[in-house]
Write an enzyme that holds these catalytic residues in place. Structure first.
Site, PDB file in Angstrom:
ATOM      1  N   HIS A 238     112.086 -26.666 -47.904  1.00 36.57           N
ATOM      2  CA  HIS A 238     111.387 -27.947 -47.782  1.00 36.57           C
ATOM      3  C   HIS A 238     109.907 -27.687 -47.529  1.00 36.57           C
ATOM      4  O   HIS A 238     109.491 -26.565 -47.224  1.00 36.57           O
ATOM      5  CB  HIS A 238     111.980 -28.800 -46.655  1.00 36.57           C
ATOM      6  CG  HIS A 238     111.847 -28.194 -45.282  1.00 36.57           C
ATOM      7  ND1 HIS A 238     110.657 -28.138 -44.596  1.00 36.57           N
ATOM      8  CD2 HIS A 238     112.763 -27.610 -44.471  1.00 36.57           C
ATOM      9  CE1 HIS A 238     110.832 -27.557 -43.418  1.00 36.57           C
ATOM     10  NE2 HIS A 238     112.107 -27.214 -43.321  1.00 36.57           N
ATOM     11  N   ASP A 367     131.937 -23.108 -38.617  1.00 38.04           N
ATOM     12  CA  ASP A 367     132.110 -21.837 -37.920  1.00 38.04           C
ATOM     13  C   ASP A 367     132.009 -22.056 -36.417  1.00 38.04           C
ATOM     14  O   ASP A 367     130.965 -22.491 -35.897  1.00 38.04           O
ATOM     15  CB  ASP A 367     131.044 -20.851 -38.395  1.00 38.04           C
ATOM     16  CG  ASP A 367     131.363 -19.427 -37.997  1.00 38.04           C
ATOM     17  OD1 ASP A 367     131.250 -19.120 -36.790  1.00 38.04           O
ATOM     18  OD2 ASP A 367     131.729 -18.629 -38.882  1.00 38.04           O
ATOM     19  N   SER A 382     116.199 -23.469 -41.661  1.00 38.60           N
ATOM     20  CA  SER A 382     115.865 -23.961 -42.996  1.00 38.60           C
ATOM     21  C   SER A 382     115.602 -22.801 -43.950  1.00 38.60           C
ATOM     22  O   SER A 382     114.838 -21.888 -43.633  1.00 38.60           O
ATOM     23  CB  SER A 382     114.619 -24.848 -42.931  1.00 38.60           C
ATOM     24  OG  SER A 382     114.854 -26.001 -42.168  1.00 38.60           O
TER      25      SER A 382
END
Length: 432
Positions: A238, A367, A382
């Protein structure tokens, strides 16, 4: 006569209305809409994924003849084709023709490394205004000159500005001479010229322009991929925005370095968590940053990445948006030091995007160890590559603020495209 014409118009209108209402429920029309007009895939794929249609729908290849099962192309020999045309038929009636394009297998090395990010803005970035105390009262010369938060100051008096330190001498000189500064700024895609008159601050005993400025930004993120052929990389998934202006940082240059995760603040409902890391500043730069876009940061690597052992160190094939499935997957990321680990996630939804767009994947962390350590998706994660069926399908980009266990991802095809890597280039395409 006019009455009859009016009746026929109303009748035709009613028929069209009924048709428009019934058509979406008409089985052949539904089949038509569910079949894509074009299918792209790679020669090493096990199958070409097609819509799950009933067995009474036949598919015929222009090159290979009739294909018995329309639910996939497991009988289709991908090694034999470049371009082909598939025809879907129902009761021997053609429903739709589909262009099939098969390309040579494309592979990149998955990332997962924690990286330190250093950005240098284009010019200097205006991040705020402040008041200057003068004999006539308080003023903000910057505001009076219509310089706005988020603007980039490119030059002053025809002198290019690249660092904050270059501004003060020009301000002091102009202030002493009572001359206005000729300032060129960039606002979005537009360049604007304005005059800025420095004011003498009676409290600070110096000349001021009433602007807070910054020339750099830093943070951490995760490497997504590295192309061993072009040396290009992609990370973050991003755009990087300035923390004060909330606007994208327009970069002049930048660099990435190794970083070590030292601590993690767990994410909670309504409060995103974050990775805390130290830059390895004595280390050489891993690479440069040439682009800051909605799909991540991109550039060229100068040094080899630190990798662990195993299959994550080797080039892996990619999956196109149409090939991403709901169900189990993994992400590669670092939660301690520089060790890259694989953690289980679930693809909740994937949009079959035909053009570059962000947020094409919704994923959920499953998880248990990762949930215990981080609470889910945290800042700094990210760019973590998403792996499904031994293929790179995308990267983690955003967390849901109200649910840190879930977030968005971007399809890998769009990151590769933004990096300037053409996976459909002619040399990658199978000969027809």
């Amino acid at each position: 006569m006019l009455v009859k014409e009016s009746f026929f118009r109303k009748a035709i209108g009613l028929i069209l209305l009924v048709t428009l209402f019934v058509l979406p429920w008409y089985s052949p029309f539904q089949i038509y809409l569910s079949i894509p007009s074009e299918i792209k895939t790679f020669s090493q794929s096990d199958t070409v994924d097609l819509p799950k249609l009933s067995d009474d729908i036949a598919v015929t290849s222009m090159k290979q003849g009739k294909i018995q099962h329309a639910t996939d192309l497991s009988e289709y020999s991908l090694e034999e084709s470049g371009n082909d045309e598939l025809t879907y038929t129902v009761a021997n009636f053609p429903v739709k023709k589909v262009n099939l394009e098969v390309y040579d297998d494309f592979r990149i090395i998955p990332g997962g490394q924690s990286i330190g990010i250093n950005l240098h803005t284009q010019g200097v970035l205006v991040v705020g205004h402040h008041l200057v105390s003068t004999d006539e009262g308080t003023i903000s010369p910057g505001e009076e000159a219509n310089i706005q938060i988020g603007d980039n100051i490119l030059s002053i008096n025809d002198t290019a500005i690249t660092k904050m330190e270059e501004v003060a001498p020009l301000v002091i000189e102009a202030g002493k001479n009572q001359d206005p500064l000729e300032v060129k700024i960039k606002r979005g895609n537009e360049e604007i010229s304005t005059q800025l008159q420095p004011a003498y601050d009676i409290k600070e005993k110096d000349y001021r322009i009433g602007l807070y400025i910054r020339d750099s930004a830093a943070g951490i993120g995760t490497m997504t991929f590295f192309d061993p052929n072009t040396k290009k990389y992609g990370a973050l998934g991003h755009i990087i925005s300035d923390m004060d202006t909330r606007k994208p940082v327009e970069i002049n240059n930048g660099s990435i370095v190794r970083s070590q995760i030292t601590d993690i603040k767990k994410g909670e409902h309504g409060l995103p968590g974050e990775k805390k890391a130290d830059f390895i500043i004595d280390d050489v730069q891993l690479g440069d940053i040439t682009k800051n876009s909605p799909f991540g940061i991109f550039g060229t690597l100068k040094e080899a990445l630190v990798k662990g052992n195993g299959k994550w160190s080797k080039p892996m094939p990619i999956a196109l948006p149409s090939q991403v499935k709901e169900g189990p997957a993994q992400i590669l990321t670092v939660i301690n030091g520089e060790e890259i680990e694989a953690f289980d996630v679930k693809i909740v939804n994937s949009i079959n995007q035909s053009a570059p767009a962000t947020k094409g994947i919704i994923l959920e962390i499953t998880d248990q160890r990762l949930l215990e350590e981080t609470g889910g998706i945290v800042q700094g994660m990210s760019g973590s590559p998403i792996i499904q069926n031994d293929k790179i399908i995308g990267a983690v980009t955003h967390v849901f603020v109200n649910d840190p266990t879930s977030g968005y991802g971007v399809h890998i095809e769009w990151m590769l495209d933004e990096a300037g890597i053409d996976i459909y280039k002619q040399e990658n395409k199978k000969a027809s």
